[in-house]
Design an enzyme around this catalytic site. Structure first.
Site, PDB file in Angstrom:
ATOM      1  N   ASP A  28       0.804  -4.533  -4.118  1.00  0.00           N
ATOM      2  CA  ASP A  28       1.502  -3.992  -5.395  1.00  0.00           C
ATOM      3  C   ASP A  28       2.652  -4.765  -5.756  1.00  0.00           C
ATOM      4  O   ASP A  28       2.940  -5.121  -6.935  1.00  0.00           O
ATOM      5  CB  ASP A  28       1.764  -2.592  -5.027  1.00  0.00           C
ATOM      6  CG  ASP A  28       2.451  -2.083  -6.281  1.00  0.00           C
ATOM      7  OD1 ASP A  28       3.784  -2.163  -6.668  1.00  0.00           O
ATOM      8  OD2 ASP A  28       1.838  -1.234  -7.439  1.00  0.00           O
ATOM      9  N   ALA A  83       1.324  -0.641  -9.769  1.00  0.00           N
ATOM     10  CA  ALA A  83       0.062  -1.544 -10.221  1.00  0.00           C
ATOM     11  C   ALA A  83      -1.113  -1.045  -9.334  1.00  0.00           C
ATOM     12  O   ALA A  83      -2.190  -1.050 -10.234  1.00  0.00           O
ATOM     13  CB  ALA A  83       0.355  -2.847  -9.377  1.00  0.00           C
ATOM     14  N   ASP A  84      -1.000  -0.505  -8.066  1.00  0.00           N
ATOM     15  CA  ASP A  84      -2.090   0.386  -7.512  1.00  0.00           C
ATOM     16  C   ASP A  84      -2.277   1.465  -8.406  1.00  0.00           C
ATOM     17  O   ASP A  84      -3.687   1.593  -8.429  1.00  0.00           O
ATOM     18  CB  ASP A  84      -1.506   0.724  -6.034  1.00  0.00           C
ATOM     19  CG  ASP A  84      -1.759  -0.531  -5.048  1.00  0.00           C
ATOM     20  OD1 ASP A  84      -2.605  -1.259  -5.190  1.00  0.00           O
ATOM     21  OD2 ASP A  84      -0.722  -0.410  -4.258  1.00  0.00           O
ATOM     22  N   VAL A  85      -1.666   2.390  -8.757  1.00  0.00           N
ATOM     23  CA  VAL A  85      -1.926   3.588  -9.426  1.00  0.00           C
ATOM     24  C   VAL A  85      -2.457   3.075 -10.957  1.00  0.00           C
ATOM     25  O   VAL A  85      -3.416   3.736 -11.240  1.00  0.00           O
ATOM     26  CB  VAL A  85      -0.521   4.326  -9.639  1.00  0.00           C
ATOM     27  CG1 VAL A  85      -0.870   5.593 -10.649  1.00  0.00           C
ATOM     28  CG2 VAL A  85      -0.142   4.739  -8.512  1.00  0.00           C
ATOM     29  N   ALA A 110      -6.161   2.035 -10.349  1.00  0.00           N
ATOM     30  CA  ALA A 110      -6.998   2.989  -9.714  1.00  0.00           C
ATOM     31  C   ALA A 110      -7.204   3.968 -10.953  1.00  0.00           C
ATOM     32  O   ALA A 110      -8.485   4.141 -11.250  1.00  0.00           O
ATOM     33  CB  ALA A 110      -6.315   4.179  -9.094  1.00  0.00           C
TER      34      ALA A 110
END
Length: 400
Positions: free
Chosen positions: A143, A171-173, A176
């Site tokens: 991230d 970035a990860d969220v 997802a």
């Protein structure tokens, strides 16, 4: 709006081969919507997130929140038996999610081509840092790296200060969420066409899309945006301002209908006619003059008094709150139900963050805790027809 707990995705079977956040969170969001999700982890070690902080009694609650509502099995995908077991699981699955580095699944003999040969209707979602193909695709990425590479860090931080990352794993969220959007669209396409498909989501792409308003400044004016602290590039006034107690409030009053009312609340109707502040372009250009004038006035107000007056005038404003204040705010805690508890078999009740999805008939909800490592091996593999003897043999060989 009344929200009824429901299962929009009841009967959907998902295999989660993801690690850390992006892949597992996408799978858990599907589980919140009623999908039957099986998390596949490496024997003995499991998901990297099992060792990430924060921990309680040595157990990662980081893992708990991002793997909620899933069942868990262990499987050595590097072994021939493990590969065959997974392909047997694929025959019955609707969705497979993985976020290994590009090329890993192909080396394991579990590429989209391999998997779709077994199940042509499979929706195969790959999440990576830079995408599945191209010059950057093989680079390692987490991230903070995505935030740096995408330009997100370059516009985050105090004026003329160091560029900093967003404090959350944004970035990860975002990746997802984009994965879930694509999976839902692919399910609808499969319903109509009967065809599965490959999904390619990148953390970098997700950050770049989040920067759309910032990118547009460059595309329109050929100006490279910089970190401006809490200033807004698009309008002014828009910043954090002090109150009498020293507590800060974020105020966005740059809109044409808000600016005169804001100036009136501060006791300066004349500001509206000043040529430096006449139009939004003027206020943005002269914000270094405007913001100190505003701060000199907001500091005379009690925080709640200022916020109440702004709310009555329909001006967007809010206190700058910490995580504890938000978590214990009855509006977010109770009315919006943004937090919930899961029952962990070793820790007992664990409080976690809920999904930000609200629906009237099939409202998503957390259906259970994240699994212990290999917790559902016996249940799932037995249901597939494997015998206790096979399970014992595979456990001894490190296959499961």
């Amino acid at each position: 709006m009344e929200r009824k707990k429901g299962s929009a995705l009841a009967g959907l079977k998902v295999l989660d081969l993801g690690r850390v956040i992006a892949g597992p969170l996408a799978a858990s969001m599907l589980a919140d919507m009623g999908a039957d999700v099986i998390k596949v982890e490496t024997p003995k070690t499991g998901d990297l997130a099992r060792n990430m902080l924060p921990k309680k009694d040595g157990i990662s609650t980081y893992f708990v929140v991002f793997n909620r509502g899933q069942k868990g099995v262990t499987l050595n995908l590097k072994s021939e038996e493990g590969r065959e077991i997974l392909l047997n699981m694929v025959r019955d699955a609707d969705v497979l999610i993985e976020n290994f580095r590009p090329g890993v699944m192909k080396r394991l003999g579990l590429s989209y081509e391999d998997v779709s040969a077994v199940n042509p209707g499979i929706i195969y979602a790959s999440v990576s840092g830079y995408g599945q193909e191209g010059e950057y695709s093989g680079r390692a990425c987490f991230d903070p790296v995505a935030q740096a590479m995408s330009g997100l860090m370059s516009v985050t931080g105090s004026v003329d200060g160091e560029c900093v990352r967003c404090g959350a794993s944004i970035a990860d969220v975002l990746a997802a969420q984009n994965t879930v959007i694509c999976i839902l669209a692919a399910l609808e396409y499969r319903r109509v066409s009967g065809k599965g498909q490959r999904i390619d989501i990148a953390l970098l792409d997700s950050c770049i899309t989040a920067l759309s308003s910032i990118n547009q400044i460059y595309f329109t004016n050929n100006k490279i945006p910089k970190n401006l602290g809490n200033f807004f590039e698009a309008s002014a006034p828009g910043n954090t301002y002090p109150t009498k107690s020293g507590e800060m409030v974020m105020i966005s009053a740059g809109q044409a209908n808000a600016w005169p009312q804001f100036a009136h609340i501060l006791g300066h109707d004349e500001w509206v006619e000043w040529p430096e502040f006449k139009n939004v372009e003027d206020r943005v250009r002269n914000r270094k003059l405007l913001d100190p004038l505003i701060a000199q006035e907001t500091v005379r107000f009690d925080k709640e008094e200022l916020l109440n007056q702004l709310a009555q005038a329909k001006i967007a404003a809010a206190p700058v709150q910490n995580v504890a204040q938000v978590a214990n705010d009855p509006y977010f805690r109770d009315e919006r139900e943004m937090y919930t508890e899961v029952e962990h078999p070793q820790l007992g009740a664990v409080r976690i963050t809920n999904a930000a999805l609200k629906m009237s008939e099939t409202n998503p909800y957390v259906r259970g805790c994240a699994p212990l490592l290999g917790e559902h091996n016996k249940e799932i593999y037995s249901a597939m027809g494997y015998t206790p003897e096979q399970l014992r043999e595979w456990e001894e060989k490190g296959v499961i």
